[in-house]
Design an enzyme around this catalytic site. Structure first.
Site, short mmCIF file in Angstrom:
data_model
loop_
_atom_site.label_atom_id
_atom_site.label_comp_id
_atom_site.label_asym_id
_atom_site.label_seq_id
_atom_site.Cartn_x
_atom_site.Cartn_y
_atom_site.Cartn_z
N GLY A 13 20.18 49.04 28.56
CA GLY A 13 19.39 48.98 29.79
C GLY A 13 17.89 48.90 29.60
N SER A 14 17.44 48.33 28.48
CA SER A 14 15.99 48.23 28.30
C SER A 14 15.38 47.20 29.25
CB SER A 14 15.62 47.93 26.85
OG SER A 14 15.97 46.61 26.49
N ARG A 92 30.23 40.81 30.97
CA ARG A 92 31.41 40.18 31.55
C ARG A 92 31.02 38.81 32.07
NH1 ARG A 92 35.75 42.34 30.14
NH2 ARG A 92 36.78 41.34 31.91
N LEU A 94 31.24 36.02 34.72
CA LEU A 94 31.55 36.10 36.15
C LEU A 94 32.18 34.81 36.63
CD1 LEU A 94 28.29 37.91 37.23
CD2 LEU A 94 30.60 38.89 37.25
N ASN A 108 20.32 35.78 35.07
CA ASN A 108 20.74 36.37 33.79
C ASN A 108 19.61 36.18 32.79
OD1 ASN A 108 22.53 37.54 31.84
ND2 ASN A 108 22.86 35.49 31.01
N HIS A 110 18.95 35.75 28.65
CA HIS A 110 19.67 35.42 27.42
C HIS A 110 18.67 35.35 26.26
CE1 HIS A 110 22.91 33.87 24.97
NE2 HIS A 110 22.06 32.97 24.49
N LEU A 145 29.16 29.41 30.95
CA LEU A 145 28.60 30.45 30.09
C LEU A 145 27.14 30.13 29.78
CD1 LEU A 145 28.94 32.97 28.25
CD2 LEU A 145 29.62 31.39 26.44
N ASP A 146 26.23 30.98 30.28
CA ASP A 146 24.79 30.84 30.02
C ASP A 146 24.28 29.44 30.39
OD1 ASP A 146 24.69 33.46 29.03
OD2 ASP A 146 25.28 32.82 27.05
N GLU A 175 11.49 39.48 26.35
CA GLU A 175 12.42 39.67 27.47
C GLU A 175 11.81 40.60 28.52
OE1 GLU A 175 16.56 40.55 26.64
OE2 GLU A 175 16.38 39.78 24.61
C1 GRF Z 1 19.37 41.60 25.89
O1 GRF Z 1 19.07 41.08 24.62
C2 GRF Z 1 19.71 40.49 26.85
O2 GRF Z 1 18.98 39.32 26.61
C3 GRF Z 1 21.17 40.25 26.56
O3 GRF Z 1 21.70 41.54 26.34
C4 GRF Z 1 20.67 42.40 25.87
C5 GRF Z 1 20.62 43.57 26.81
O4 GRF Z 1 19.72 44.56 26.37
N1 GRF Z 1 21.79 39.55 27.65
P1 GRF Z 1 19.35 45.78 27.33
O5 GRF Z 1 20.66 46.44 27.74
O6 GRF Z 1 18.61 45.23 28.52
O7 GRF Z 1 18.51 46.70 26.50
#
Ligand code: GRF
Length: 203
Positions: A13-14, A92, A94, A108, A110, A145-146, A175
């Site tokens: 959850g960062s 998951r 979707l 999303n 990625h 997917l993505d 991110e």
């Molecule tokens: C991140 O690297 C995101 O890009 C990917 O999963 C990871 C999730 O990290 N989809 P966090 O749970 O937000 O720390």
């Protein structure tokens, strides 16, 4: 657009934390209405609760089919009048039940420059392929997917001595910067989808 966000997580959850911090810091004008995890042990649930945000566990294994699970998630999000769903490490894929309920209203993040390295272990794929640049992509979610239209990307260098972990750390810092910005852009409106491109309205 309705500024109520629902965040779906599976772990650390960062990115959720980055969204919480951006809202608190006045960089993102939105409200997180609910956080939902498919795993009870996701650390992101604690981050949500520490921030005073409602946090639910909805374990996919408790539903008989993907459709039933997705319908349950949609129900929770609609009950809280969520206008934009942000996937933040939600592990998951979707299907149409969920995606059809929020058309062009799911984001999303990625950890690669899509369409390179979709799927799992994107950072490891980048190191193993030997690319010199990788990065982060925020995109709208469709049932591929993505694969949906790209909202924002940012690049980072891949260094000769990088491992999957050192590259993942460098990408993660981006991110956390890019996701709140991309959410703000989508919520602000003034864009439309042209083919698979997200472009400014009027173009
Ligand atoms: C991140 O690297 C995101 O890009 C990917 O999963 C990871 C999730 O990290 N989809 P966090 O749970 O937000 O720390």
């Amino acid at each position: 657009m309705n500024r109520n966000i629902g965040v779906l997580i599976s772990g650390r959850g960062s990115n959720l934390q980055a969204i919480i911090d951006a809202i608190r810091g006045g960089r993102l004008d939105a409200r997180i209405a609910v956080v939902i995890s498919n795993r009870a042990d996701a650390y992101g649930l604690e981050r949500a609760r520490a921030a005073g945000i409602e946090a639910l566990v909805r374990d996919h294994k408790a539903w008989p089919t993907r459709e039933a699970y997705e319908a349950a998630l949609v129900g929770e999000l609609r009950a809280r009048e969520v206008g934009l769903v942000c996937l933040a490490g939600f592990m998951r894929l979707l299907g149409p039940t969920f995606v059809g309920a929020f058309p062009n209203r799911i984001l999303n993040i990625h950890p690669a420059l899509l369409p390179s390295f979709p799927g799992m272990h994107a950072q490891r794929q980048a190191v193993e392929h030997g690319v010199k640049i990788s990065g982060v992509t925020v995109h709208l979610v469709d049932t591929t997917l993505d694969g949906g239209p790209i909202v924002m990307q940012a690049a980072v260098p891949v260094l000769d001595d990088d491992t999957e972990d050192t590259l993942a750390d460098r990408i993660l810092a981006e991110e956390h910067r890019v996701y709140p910005e991309a959410i703000a852009r989508v919520i602000a409106g003034g864009w439309r989808i042209d083919g698979r491109r997200l472009v400014a309205e009027g173009r």
